[in-house]
Design an enzyme around this catalytic site. Structure first.
Site, PDB file in Angstrom:
ATOM      1  N   ASN A   1       0.723  -1.200   0.060  1.00 40.26           N
ATOM      2  CA  ASN A   1      -0.067  -0.059   0.124  1.00 40.26           C
ATOM      3  C   ASN A   1       0.914   1.242   0.109  1.00 40.26           C
ATOM      4  O   ASN A   1       0.580   2.202  -0.730  1.00 40.26           O
ATOM      5  CB  ASN A   1      -0.810  -0.258   1.212  1.00 40.26           C
ATOM      6  CG  ASN A   1      -2.187  -0.813   0.999  1.00 40.26           C
ATOM      7  OD1 ASN A   1      -3.056  -0.675   0.285  1.00 40.26           O
ATOM      8  ND2 ASN A   1      -2.198  -2.108   1.497  1.00 40.26           N
ATOM      9  N   ASP A   2       1.906   1.285   0.903  1.00 37.75           N
ATOM     10  CA  ASP A   2       2.887   2.445   0.811  1.00 37.75           C
ATOM     11  C   ASP A   2       3.301   2.550  -0.616  1.00 37.75           C
ATOM     12  O   ASP A   2       3.427   3.948  -0.993  1.00 37.75           O
ATOM     13  CB  ASP A   2       3.979   2.085   1.795  1.00 37.75           C
ATOM     14  CG  ASP A   2       3.520   2.462   3.271  1.00 37.75           C
ATOM     15  OD1 ASP A   2       3.032   3.462   3.664  1.00 37.75           O
ATOM     16  OD2 ASP A   2       3.738   1.653   4.158  1.00 37.75           O
ATOM     17  N   ILE A   3       3.841   1.440  -1.289  1.00 38.90           N
ATOM     18  CA  ILE A   3       4.389   1.815  -2.711  1.00 38.90           C
ATOM     19  C   ILE A   3       3.301   2.244  -3.718  1.00 38.90           C
ATOM     20  O   ILE A   3       3.640   3.124  -4.405  1.00 38.90           O
ATOM     21  CB  ILE A   3       4.990   0.470  -2.871  1.00 38.90           C
ATOM     22  CG1 ILE A   3       6.207   0.104  -2.095  1.00 38.90           C
ATOM     23  CG2 ILE A   3       5.443   0.492  -4.487  1.00 38.90           C
ATOM     24  CD1 ILE A   3       6.716  -1.362  -2.125  1.00 38.90           C
TER      25      ILE A   3
END
Length: 389
Positions: free
Chosen positions: A164-166
Site C-alpha cells: 500500500n505504501d508503494i
C-alpha cells in the site's frame, strides 16, 4: 541537474518525506527524470538507520535524489526552504496534518507564498472522519478487509510487502503528472493533492466490495474462495519442489488432458464445460496431483511452457536474483548506496522507447548537496522557475 533525456527533465521536486509512501513517489519521479531534492533534518531521515526488514527502505526509495540538510530552528534555513520551494514545481510531504504549520509550511502559507507550487501530501486518510489518524500499511490492510481476504477473518494476514505504501506513492506520482500536464497546458497554476494510504487499500479491495454490491454474497477470502477454474492450484513435484498451475481456457483443458494422459477426464461426457469441471474439482485435483508428483519440475515447466499454460515455481524473493528473465539485460539495474556499495534492484517496471530506466542511480549521502543547492539558489532569479513553468 538537467539534461537527463527523460520525460521529466527540467522538473524540480522538493521532498520532505520519510518511511515508504512519500519517498516512493519521489523515487518514481526521479527515475522519470525529475530533479528530486530531499530535505532532511540535521540527524537525517530516520529510515537511514533502520535495520532488519527496514534495511532496504532508505536506499531503495531514495535512489537518484539529492540530499539537503536544513535546520528549521534557524531563520536562515527556513528562508532557504522557501527559496527552494520558489524554485520548484512540486513539493512532496507526508507529515500529519498540522505539523508543517509549525514550520511555516502549512497549506495556506504555501498557497499564499508559492501559488505556482503543486503540493502533494501523502497521508494516512483522505479528508473525513479519520483524517486525523496516523496509519501504517498493516493498519489499513486490517481496516480495509485486505488482510481478511489474504488470510481469513479469524486469521487475517497482511500482504508480504509494503504494497500500500508503494502503491500510494505511485498514485501520488500519477496525480502529480496530471497536475504538471494541466499546469503546462495553461489551465491553472499550482495544485493541492492529498493521497490516502487507507483509500489506496480500499481501491485494492474494490473488486470484493463490488462483488458484494452486485450479488449480496460476502466474498470468500483467498484460502477459502470458490475456484473459477478446474485446475488452479499448487502441486508437489517429483523432487519435493512445488509448482502452481492454472488451466483457464477450453483449449488449455484439452491440451492438458492430452499431454498428461488423462483420458478419464477428456472422454467424460459429464465434464464438457468449465462449470462441470469446477463442480468436479473434488475428483479432478487429487488425480492431477498424482500425475504431477511423477514429474521433475524442470521437465514439467518445459511442457507447460510449450502448451502455453500458465505456471510458476513457488519462489522466494532471493530466488529472483537467479531468474533468467529477471537477469535479462535491463531487468536488474545496478545502483549505489550512500557508502558507495553497489546493489541490484529491479528496474522501473516500464520500458521507455525500448529501454529500461534506473541504471546507475545513487543514494545520497546526508547533506551532500546542501552547499551546491544553496549556491544554485543564489544564482537563480526569483521569477525564473515560475516563468519556465
Amino acid at each position: 541537474m538537467t539534461g537527463t533525456g527523460l520525460p521529466l527533465d527540467g522538473v524540480r521536486v522538493v521532498e520532505m518525506t520519510h518511511m515508504v509512501m512519500g519517498p516512493t513517489c519521489g523515487m518514481v519521479l526521479a527515475q522519470l527524470g525529475a530533479e528530486v531534492i530531499k530535505v532532511e533534518p540535521p540527524v537525517g531521515d530516520k529510515t537511514r538507520s533502520l535495520g532488519g526488514m527496514g534495511t532496504s527502505f532508505f536506499p531503495l526509495f531514495n535512489r537518484g535524489k539529492r540530499s539537503v540538510v536544513l535546520d528549521f530552528t534557524h531563520a536562515e534555513d527556513r528562508e532557504t526552504m522557501h527559496r527552494l520551494l520558489e524554485s520548484a514545481d512540486v513539493f512532496l510531504e507526508n507529515f500529519r496534518d498540522g505539523q508543517l504549520e509549525k514550520q511555516g509550511l502549512g497549506a495556506e502559507e504555501l498557497r499564499r507564498k508559492h501559488p505556482h507550487l503543486i503540493v502533494a501530501g501523502h497521508k494516512g486518510f483522505l479528508s473525513g472522519p479519520y483524517e486525523h489518524r496516523p496509519a501504517l500499511d498493516e493498519v489499513v490492510q486490517m481496516m480495509s478487509g485486505l488482510a481478511a481476504m489474504t488470510g481469513t477473518r479469524d486469521r487475517p494476514q497482511r500482504v508480504g510487502s509494503s504494497a500500500n505504501d508503494i502503491m500510494g506513492g505511485m498514485f501520488g506520482a500519477i496525480a502529480i503528472l496530471a497536475a504538471l500536464y494541466e499546469k503546462r497546458g495553461g489551465k491553472r497554476d499550482g495544485a493541492d493533492i492529498r493521497i490516502g494510504l487507507f483509500e489506496n487499500c480500499l481501491f485494492l479491495v474494490a473488486q470484493h466490495m463490488v462483488e458484494y454490491e452486485m450479488t449480496g454474497r460476502k466474498p470468500r477470502s483467498m484460502p477459502e474462495r470458490e475456484h473459477a477454474w478446474p485446475i488452479y492450484d499448487i502441486f508437489d513435484t517429483a523432487e519435493g519442489e512445488r509448482i502452481f498451475i492454472g488451466v483457464v481456457t477450453e483449449g488449455h483443458w484439452w491440451s492438458f488432458c492430452r499431454e498428461f494422459a488423462l483420458p478419464e477426464f477428456a472422454d467424460d461426457p459429464s465434464l464438457r464445460n468449465t462449470t462441470d469441471r469446477i463442480l468436479a474439482r473434488g475428483r479432478i485435483i487429487p488425480r492431477v496431483a498424482e500425475v504431477i508428483k511423477g514429474w521433475k519440475i524442470a521437465d514439467l515447466s518445459a511442457r507447460l511452457d510449450a502448451l502455453n499454460i500458465a505456471y510458476s515455481p513457488i519462489n522466494r524473493p532471493e530466488d529472483l536474483l537467479h531468474d533468467p528473465h529477471v537477469l535479462r539485460p535491463g531487468g536488474l539495474v545496478q545502483n549505489f548506496n550512500a557508502d558507495g556499495a553497489p546493489f541490484r534492484v529491479p528496474a522501473l517496471p516500464v520500458e521507455w522507447n525500448g529501454g529500461n530506466i534506473g541504471e546507475g542511480l545513487k543514494v545520497p549521502v546526508l547533506g551532500a548537496d546542501t552547499e551546491a543547492v544553496r549556491a544554485e539558489l543564489d544564482k537563480q532569479t526569483p521569477s525564473s522557475k515560475n516563468n519556465a513553468a
